[in-house]
Design a protein around this motif. Structure first.
Motif, short mmCIF file in Angstrom:
data_model
loop_
_atom_site.label_atom_id
_atom_site.label_comp_id
_atom_site.label_asym_id
_atom_site.label_seq_id
_atom_site.Cartn_x
_atom_site.Cartn_y
_atom_site.Cartn_z
N THR A 1 0.63 -1.04 0.05
CA THR A 1 -0.02 0.09 -0.08
C THR A 1 1.00 1.16 0.04
O THR A 1 1.77 1.42 0.87
CB THR A 1 -0.93 0.07 1.53
N LEU A 2 0.44 2.27 -0.81
CA LEU A 2 1.25 3.50 -0.93
C LEU A 2 0.52 4.31 -0.38
O LEU A 2 -0.67 4.85 -1.02
CB LEU A 2 1.79 3.62 -2.50
N THR A 3 1.03 5.20 0.63
CA THR A 3 0.02 6.21 1.18
C THR A 3 0.86 7.53 0.90
O THR A 3 2.08 7.66 0.97
CB THR A 3 -0.29 5.77 2.52
N GLY A 4 0.06 8.56 1.40
CA GLY A 4 0.75 9.94 1.25
C GLY A 4 -0.13 11.03 1.81
O GLY A 4 -1.33 10.53 2.07
N SER A 5 0.33 11.92 2.54
CA SER A 5 -0.52 12.75 3.03
C SER A 5 -0.38 14.14 2.16
O SER A 5 0.71 14.52 2.21
CB SER A 5 -0.65 13.04 4.48
N TYR A 6 -1.48 14.98 2.05
CA TYR A 6 -1.29 16.28 1.35
C TYR A 6 -0.83 17.14 2.20
O TYR A 6 -1.48 17.49 3.54
CB TYR A 6 -2.70 16.81 0.58
#
Lengths: 279, 242
Positions: A6-11
């Motif tokens: 799972t690739l996650t990121g946060s703005y």
């Protein structure tokens, strides 16, 4: 057990972006820290007598001398003379280089006539011509301007010639199916297409101009930054010599910036990734 | 006769007579080729690589000289190539009216860009266009000259399948509107069947098959009337349809 990842990121919110920006400022300050520390060490070495001022003047002394030279008009006068020489030489080089490149770039016969002699001349170190130039043109302004012009013509010619020759023949074909005249094709296809290479050549030419100027002014001159430095040598004024060096440095940096600015304005059609591409 | 006649009357048909072309004394690329295109006729030219399609088109466009034979064509012709060939240093609308120097060029450019559905990019730099947009601009550049004869050299070959369908539709519409004679060089049998009045298959510099396509317009890709012609053309191209 699956192989999925799972690739996650946060703005990033405005707040965190603000922090990154101040961090970036800090990093750019850090880049200047090391030169500043070196200058401080230099000053300490001079003040404590570790470094003889006969060999090299202290930074403070250089600043004071520089200011004095500005105030008594020595520096502005010599700077003006040098700029005029470099400017005239470069102007001459651009006209000559562009004319020759057009002749040899746009016609086969022109290339046969122009290219070979220039390729031979190019291999001569221009500075070795100084004695000959003095014999031919005396010790006035002429040999100095011509020396600058000689050195700066080659980068202009070579790059522009390459630029014209490497125009996509498909574009030229297209121009001919649209019924463009020879002159329209040169104006709309060849010249703008060769502009990036010309500007690369211009940047080299500007660099060469300063180099030639330094030599021309130190060998035989009665004015100019180089002359000011040679004069100072006779009186062991390392501070004046260093002011001259500083001026040359600033001039080189500024002219490079000007050409870069030209590139970003004139080549606005290039996608961002290729803008300001170093040669 | 060894020259191109540019007839003064607009709308004169294209006539190719006994056109022969060799390169370096090799075998002929075009071998005593005869071809006539009526005013307003849409002809598709099919053939393998090396069959002479491109050479014929280049000769008609005036890019290759006529060394043996005769070619008559209207004076006002335009070419759209497989690559868009836009000048990257000129904005789209200036590319469209390249070489034209009067006061109304801006209006003309805007009008023709509107026709090809590209008016919103008229001020863009060509390198920022997508493949389909760039090819629309190239089409606009060809049409702004109001050619009596339009040559299309595999203009959709480099486009993705969906864009190609849209572009084929656009060309069909524009042809109906402008009524110029068209020579479409293509590898795609279905494209030829969709657009052309006549399909010509070239082999070793000679015409192998020359068939009219009489299916009524507007045509659709799935038209059952295509089957017979499709296998005929594929046969002529040496591909045997299952």
């Amino acid at each position: 057990m699956s192989d999925a990842i799972t690739l996650t990121g946060s703005y990033k919110t405005a707040e965190t972006r603000g922090t990154t920006r101040s961090l970036r400022t800090l990093v750019s300050i850090r880049r200047y820290a090391s030169p500043i520390v070196l200058v401080c060490l230099w000053q300490i070495a001079c003040s404590s007598g570790l470094l003889s001022t006969r060999l090299v003047a202290s930074p403070v002394q250089i600043a004071v001398t520089g200011w004095t030279l500005v105030c008594d008009g020595t520096l502005p006068f010599n700077l003006g003379v040098s700029l005029l020489r470099a400017g005239s030489g470069l102007g001459l080089a651009i006209s000559l280089g562009v004319a020759l490149a057009l002749v040899s770039g746009l016609s086969r016969i022109g290339e046969d006539i122009v290219d070979a002699p220039l390729q031979i001349l190019r291999t001569l170190p221009a500075l070795a011509l100084v004695p000959l130039y003095i014999l031919w043109f005396g010790i006035g302004e002429t040999p100095k301007i011509l020396l600058v012009a000689l050195g700066a013509t080659f980068p202009i010619y070579l790059n522009l010639h390459k630029g014209i020759r490497s125009i996509d023949p498909k574009l030229v074909e297209m121009a001919s199916t649209l019924g463009l005249s020879r002159w329209q094709t040169i104006r709309d296809v060849f010249l703008p297409g060769a502009l990036p290479d010309f500007l690369t050549g211009l940047r080299y030419a500007v660099g060469v101009s300063w180099l030639m100027l330094v030599v021309a002014e130190q060998v035989n001159a009665e004015s100019g930054i180089g002359h000011m430095m040679m004069d100072a040598q006779d009186f062991l004024r390392t501070d004046i010599i260093l002011v001259g060096l500083l001026v040359y440095g600033v001039l080189g940096l500024m002219s490079d910036q000007i050409v870069r600015l030209l590139e970003s304005t004139l080549l606005a059609w290039r996608p961002d990734g290729r803008k300001g591409r170093t040669a | 006769m060894t020259h191109i006649q540019s007839d003064v009357h607009p709308g004169t048909a294209v006539i190719v007579e006994r056109l022969t072309r060799r390169f370096n004394n090799g075998p002929p690329v075009l071998d005593e080729l005869d071809l006539a295109i009526a005013p307003g006729e849409f002809v598709a030219l099919l053939g393998h690589s090396g069959s002479g399609k491109s050479t014929l088109l280049r000769t008609l466009a005036g890019l290759d000289p006529v060394t043996d034979g005769a070619v008559t064509r209207p004076r006002d012709v335009s070419v759209v190539f497989q690559e868009h060939r836009l000048l990257p240093w000129k904005r789209v609308w200036k590319n469209v009216v390249l070489g034209q120097e009067d006061k109304a060029i801006r209006q003309r450019a805007e009008a023709v860009l509107e026709e090809v559905g590209l008016s919103h990019r008229s001020n863009a730099w060509p390198l920022t266009l997508s493949g389909g947009e760039a090819q629309r601009a190239a089409l606009a550049r060809a049409l702004v000259r109001e050619p009596a004869f339009l040559m299309l050299d595999e203009p959709f070959a480099a486009l993705d399948a969906l864009t190609r369908l849209k572009m084929q539709q656009l060309v069909a519409d524009l042809w109906k509107k402008h009524g110029c004679a068209v020579l479409l060089v293509t590898h795609d049998v279905d494209e030829a069947l969709l657009l052309a009045d006549r399909a010509v298959v070239l082999e070793r510099g000679r015409i192998r098959v020359d068939v009219p396509i009489t299916i009524p317009r507007p045509r659709r890709h799935a038209d059952p009337g295509f089957e017979g012609l499709r296998s005929l053309l594929l046969d002529a191209l040496g591909v045997h349809a299952a």
